[in-house]
Design a protein around this motif. Structure first.
Motif, PDB file in Angstrom:
ATOM      1  N   LYS A 145      -1.949   1.473 -11.819  1.00  0.00           N
ATOM      2  CA  LYS A 145      -2.126   2.061 -10.495  1.00  0.00           C
ATOM      3  C   LYS A 145      -0.948   1.709  -9.620  1.00  0.00           C
ATOM      4  N   ASN A 146      -0.394   2.666  -8.990  1.00  0.00           N
ATOM      5  CA  ASN A 146       0.740   2.433  -8.096  1.00  0.00           C
ATOM      6  C   ASN A 146       0.270   1.754  -6.838  1.00  0.00           C
ATOM      7  N   LEU A 147       1.155   0.952  -6.253  1.00  0.00           N
ATOM      8  CA  LEU A 147       0.848   0.342  -4.959  1.00  0.00           C
ATOM      9  C   LEU A 147       0.567   1.407  -3.917  1.00  0.00           C
ATOM     10  N   LEU A 148       1.384   2.423  -3.913  1.00  0.00           N
ATOM     11  CA  LEU A 148       1.257   3.402  -2.839  1.00  0.00           C
ATOM     12  C   LEU A 148       1.850   4.703  -3.299  1.00  0.00           C
ATOM     13  N   ILE A 149       1.131   5.800  -3.097  1.00  0.00           N
ATOM     14  CA  ILE A 149       1.695   7.123  -3.353  1.00  0.00           C
ATOM     15  C   ILE A 149       1.646   7.885  -2.055  1.00  0.00           C
ATOM     16  N   VAL A 150       2.804   8.209  -1.561  1.00  0.00           N
ATOM     17  CA  VAL A 150       2.878   8.910  -0.287  1.00  0.00           C
ATOM     18  C   VAL A 150       3.651  10.191  -0.501  1.00  0.00           C
ATOM     19  N   ILE A 203       7.812  -4.339   0.113  1.00  0.00           N
ATOM     20  CA  ILE A 203       7.078  -4.132  -1.131  1.00  0.00           C
ATOM     21  C   ILE A 203       8.064  -3.678  -2.199  1.00  0.00           C
ATOM     22  N   VAL A 204       8.056  -4.360  -3.347  1.00  0.00           N
ATOM     23  CA  VAL A 204       8.813  -3.900  -4.512  1.00  0.00           C
ATOM     24  C   VAL A 204       7.825  -3.773  -5.659  1.00  0.00           C
ATOM     25  N   TRP A 224      -1.323  -2.613   4.818  1.00  0.00           N
ATOM     26  CA  TRP A 224      -0.645  -1.361   5.189  1.00  0.00           C
ATOM     27  C   TRP A 224      -0.138  -0.592   3.977  1.00  0.00           C
ATOM     28  N   ALA A 225       0.088  -1.296   2.866  1.00  0.00           N
ATOM     29  CA  ALA A 225       0.659  -0.663   1.672  1.00  0.00           C
ATOM     30  C   ALA A 225      -0.405  -0.250   0.663  1.00  0.00           C
TER      31      ALA A 225
END
Length: 398
Positions: free
Chosen positions: A5-10, A197-198, A388-389
């Protein structure tokens, strides 16, 4: 459950491009078919102050270098997608240049891959050079991007990185050269770095090559090599660092670690010696198929101070060693306070001094349901500051 799962998909839809005006900072005309900003394409050298707009989704098609004397400003909410599958796609900031990438919690700045199915190593990463001290000298060439770094100005200012996400980084140039997520070469403490975030990196998450820059709130998830790394006399402070390898993220170097601290592999007494301070750190392995070689490997002359650290492995996940200060190119020294461990994190390997003790606990992290974790207040990093991420975990509750 092996799906990463990705940290964040925007996703931000690209809008119709607007020409520069007196109200923005761009002095390069992006519509003239020349220069580093051509419509939504980024490549080449930025020699004058320029601004990237949140209303445009940019594509990074080659290297983009901010040259000495120029400042690149990136608006909050800007998305930059890097052309995947190449080793010459990265963003570099020379000594004497600045990058102002100041996002917000609601509108972070995102550097990502353009691939339909992105993966670690799709593109290079961010490379920033400064004028602060390095024990390799005052005019050293970076191992990637070919930037000169080092000097005598420990208060040097390379700009600001705030609320920034860099993902799918770590393109491999050859057997010895790979990009990290974010590389700081001789960056001074006049630079502001926080809320970073990395994720999904094919080499290190964040690495410091000398310099004095301080970093607050840094999160590294799914890093093939070392989550947090320093060398060449780094002496800044890293406060609130959370590193995790999720179940299912199997990309790994021969020796992935949570922390890797070096000073100088040729001469461990070379000045300045790496003397970083770390506060509020969590190193977490959730992957039973890939062991971390060490939670913290402190070596080659490094003298590190760490306060409030949690080494944790959940279920069948493990570390080879918890703390390792032994190295044939020079031992390290670490002083730890408020240090705890949980799970199969291995024994300490003592070469240099390990001052302080580590207490074993069972509740530093808990898994209330599949793919969720909870952290104990006051133990290691404060995970809540990264909400937030929308960070996600891949872990099956036992």
């Amino acid at each position: 459950m092996k799906n990463l799962k990705n940290l964040l998909i925007v996703t931000i839809a690209a809008s119709i491009f607007s020409c520069s005006s007196d109200d923005d900072n761009r002095t390069i005309d992006p519509g003239n078919g020349e220069g580093p900003i051509i419509g939504n394409e980024l490549k080449g050298d930025i020699t004058e102050d320029a601004t990237l707009l949140a209303s445009i989704e940019y594509t990074l098609t080659s290297s983009l270098t901010v040259k000495e004397g120029a400042t690149l400003t990136i608006e909050p909410g800007t998305v930059i997608k890097a052309k995947s599958g190449r080793t010459d796609v990265f963003i570099a900031v020379e000594r004497g240049a600045k990058l102002i990438a100041k996002g917000t919690a609601s509108d972070p700045i995102i550097f990502t891959s353009d691939a339909a199915s992105p993966k670690a190593g799709d593109w290079g990463g961010l490379v920033i050079a400064g004028k602060a001290k390095s024990n390799k000298g005052t005019d050293v060439q970076s191992e990637v991007a070919g930037l000169l770094y080092g000097g005598t100005d420990d208060t040097d200012n390379s700009g600001e990185l705030s609320y920034v996400i860099a993902e799918y980084t770590g393109a491999k140039i050859n057997g010895e050269q790979e990009f990290n997520g974010i590389s700081f070469f001789g960056v001074g403490n006049g630079t502001t770095v926080n809320n970073i975030i990395v994720s999904n990196g094919n080499d290190d998450g964040v690495e410091f090559f000398g310099g004095t820059v301080d970093v607050t709130n840094v999160y590294c998830a799914n890093i093939a090599d070392d989550m947090f790394d320093w060398t060449e006399g780094y002496s800044g402070t890293i406060n609130n660092a959370f590193g995790v390898r999720n179940d299912g993220f199997d990309a790994a170097s021969e020796d992935p670690r949570g922390l890797e601290g070096d000073s100088n592999s040729s001469d461990p007494t070379a000045a300045p010696i790496s003397m970083p301070t770390l506060k509020n750190v969590t190193i977490l392995n959730l992957n039973p198929d890939v062991a971390l070689k060490a939670g913290a490997e402190i070596r080659r002359g490094t003298v590190a101070t760490i306060d409030n650290i949690l080494f944790a492995a959940y279920g069948n996940a493990s570390f080879g060693n918890r703390i390792d200060t032994n190295d044939d190119k020079g031992n390290g020294t670490v002083t730890i306070t408020n240090a705890v461990s949980q799970g199969s994190v291995g024994a300490d390997k003592v070469g240099g001094e390990i001052n302080g003790t580590v207490t074993e606990i069972t509740d530093g992290i808990t898994v209330p349901a599949d793919n969720t974790i909870s952290t104990k207040t006051g133990v290691g990093a404060d995970l809540s500051v990264f909400s937030w991420a929308n960070q996600n975990f891949v872990v099956i509750k036992l």
